[in-house]
Design an enzyme around this catalytic site. Structure first.
Site, PDB file in Angstrom:
ATOM      1  N   GLU A   1      62.564  75.107 -55.605  1.00 33.15           N
ATOM      2  CA  GLU A   1      63.457  76.310 -55.727  1.00 33.15           C
ATOM      3  C   GLU A   1      64.097  76.342 -57.031  1.00 33.15           C
ATOM      4  O   GLU A   1      64.179  75.505 -58.021  1.00 33.15           O
ATOM      5  CB  GLU A   1      64.658  76.423 -54.596  1.00 33.15           C
ATOM      6  CG  GLU A   1      64.056  76.175 -53.030  1.00 33.15           C
ATOM      7  CD  GLU A   1      63.508  77.716 -52.969  1.00 33.15           C
ATOM      8  OE1 GLU A   1      63.615  78.756 -53.565  1.00 33.15           O
ATOM      9  OE2 GLU A   1      62.726  77.576 -51.691  1.00 33.15           O
TER      10      GLU A   1
ATOM     11  N   TYR B   1      43.902  88.641 -41.517  1.00 37.37           N
ATOM     12  CA  TYR B   1      44.419  87.538 -41.249  1.00 37.37           C
ATOM     13  C   TYR B   1      43.447  86.583 -40.284  1.00 37.37           C
ATOM     14  O   TYR B   1      43.734  85.516 -40.240  1.00 37.37           O
ATOM     15  CB  TYR B   1      45.740  87.558 -40.097  1.00 37.37           C
ATOM     16  CG  TYR B   1      46.933  88.085 -40.928  1.00 37.37           C
ATOM     17  CD1 TYR B   1      47.687  87.103 -41.728  1.00 37.37           C
ATOM     18  CD2 TYR B   1      47.521  89.317 -40.761  1.00 37.37           C
ATOM     19  CE1 TYR B   1      48.861  87.361 -42.447  1.00 37.37           C
ATOM     20  CE2 TYR B   1      48.803  89.644 -41.434  1.00 37.37           C
ATOM     21  CZ  TYR B   1      49.675  88.470 -42.449  1.00 37.37           C
ATOM     22  OH  TYR B   1      50.547  88.834 -42.722  1.00 37.37           O
TER      23      TYR B   1
END
Length: 387
Positions: A74, A233
């Site tokens: 992050e 998917y």
């Protein structure tokens, strides 16, 4: 400063520190309201700052009473630019855990790197001894392997293009969108990033360093979905990577059979995530699905879904609740025949005029903004906050 959401397309470039903290607290309160249960006691979560990974860590700490190590990548705040939501989520989680006397340490860096594996192993040795659950929940667009090669995933189909209805988030119209065909290099790169190779590397490294308990469990997350989205998917580049993930689970379990280590893939329900918002067709499917599942009273958000996974599937009193395909499934409500029949009925009818009537667009956007700490009840967004 006063932090407001700045949305560009399917990305929000700001995050609200107080909103993120309250969102984490609400998830903790949900898990605690369900009561404690027996499960893992020393847990490593790879990809621990948002979504499934964050929810898994919350359930481990506040449901199972586990010591947790979380790894995420992050960015901190810089000047007037806020930190990423995962940064604020992790900070809040660590503070809530400390407040309740629960061990929690978080490492910020590239989980694909050898250095991070070494750092995690050293921390486990120093603080916990051995880990008995490894959650693999990385969702990165690219990966640099130990030999220095960087691979970038591609969102494409395999074999032939896929054209289907798509919700244009900018102007709220519905028109066709086409996903193009991947070449061999793009397929390989997507498998390298999103498949099971790095998961396997982590388990090998932890086992070789003797910091993984005998009879330890490791779980990675996947999504399959209905036939409507199969070209993405199931059969597309993402699908190829998910098939590799499933294969890797079997290989890990077989390789460490003598140590009793078991690897599982959990197939989860469709949710609004930072990744799914970028995929054509998917936001429309999500908003249609949300409305139908909410009307039936079976909709689950991220924390509810992960709580059910760990309480009733992975650490069930009856043992591991594996389906016939060898995987754990918390997409069972989504894939119910009555749900999917209604989804297809609406899908065939929905257009720009009926979008707001037939789909839960409001619920979609609420989930989107809440990922970044906005539209959370109880937060004063007009107040100055320290970013």
């Amino acid at each position: 400063m006063i932090v407001e959401p700045k949305v560009k397309g399917f990305i929000c470039t700001t995050a609200h520190p107080v909103g993120c903290a309250v969102n984490v607290e609400k998830q903790i309160e949900y898990v605690k309201s369900k009561g404690s249960f027996e499960g893992a006691k020393k847990v490593l979560v790879l990809g621990a700052s948002t979504g499934y990974g964050l929810a898994s860590r919350i359930i481990a700490a506040f449901g199972m009473g586990a010591s947790t190590i979380g790894v995420s990548f992050e960015k901190e705040a810089k000047g007037k630019r806020t930190a990423t939501p995962g940064f604020y989520n992790t900070k809040a989680f660590d503070e809530f855990a400390k407040r309740e006397g629960i061990y929690a340490k978080s490492l910020n860096g590239d989980a694909f790197s050898e250095k991070m594996k070494d750092d995690v192993i050293n921390l486990i040795r120093e603080d916990l001894g051995k880990i008995d659950l490894v959650v693999y929940s990385l969702a990165a667009p690219r990966r640099t392997t130990p030999d220095g090669t960087t691979y970038t995933s591609a969102l494409k189909t395999v074999g032939e293009p896929f054209t289907q209805k798509n919700w244009n988030l900018g102007d709220n119209t519905i028109s066709d969108a086409t996903i193009t065909v991947a070449n061999d290099d793009e397929i390989m790169s997507t498998i390298k990033v999103m498949g099971g190779e790095d998961w396997s590397d982590w388990i090998d490294a932890l086992t070789d360093a003797d910091v993984l308990s005998e009879n330890a469990v490791t779980v990675a997350y996947s999504y399959i979905g209905p036939e409507l989205t199969y070209p993405i998917y199931h059969d597309g580049t993402i699908g190829q990577a998910k098939a590799h993930l499933k294969k890797t689970a079997k290989e890990i379990t077989s390789r460490y059979e003598d140590r009793g280590i078991k690897a599982f893939v959990s197939v989860n329900k469709a949710l609004v995530t930072q990744a799914s918002t970028a995929i054509p067709v998917v936001p429309l499917y999500l908003s249609v699905l949300y409305k139908i599942m909410k009307d039936k009273g079976i909709h689950e958000g991220c924390i509810e879904q992960m709580d059910r996974l760990y309480r009733t599937k992975l650490y069930s009193e009856k043992g591991y609740m594996i389906e016939g395909d060898g995987m754990l499934h918390v997409d069972d409500y989504e894939m119910r025949e009555d749900v999917q029949t209604e989804v297809m009925k609406v899908w065939n009818e929905i257009d720009s005029e009926s979008l707001f009537r037939l789909a839960d667009t409001e619920g979609y956007w609420l989930d989107f903004y809440q990922m970044f700490g906005f539209r959370i009840d109880g937060v004063d967004y007009s107040a100055d906050v320290e970013v």
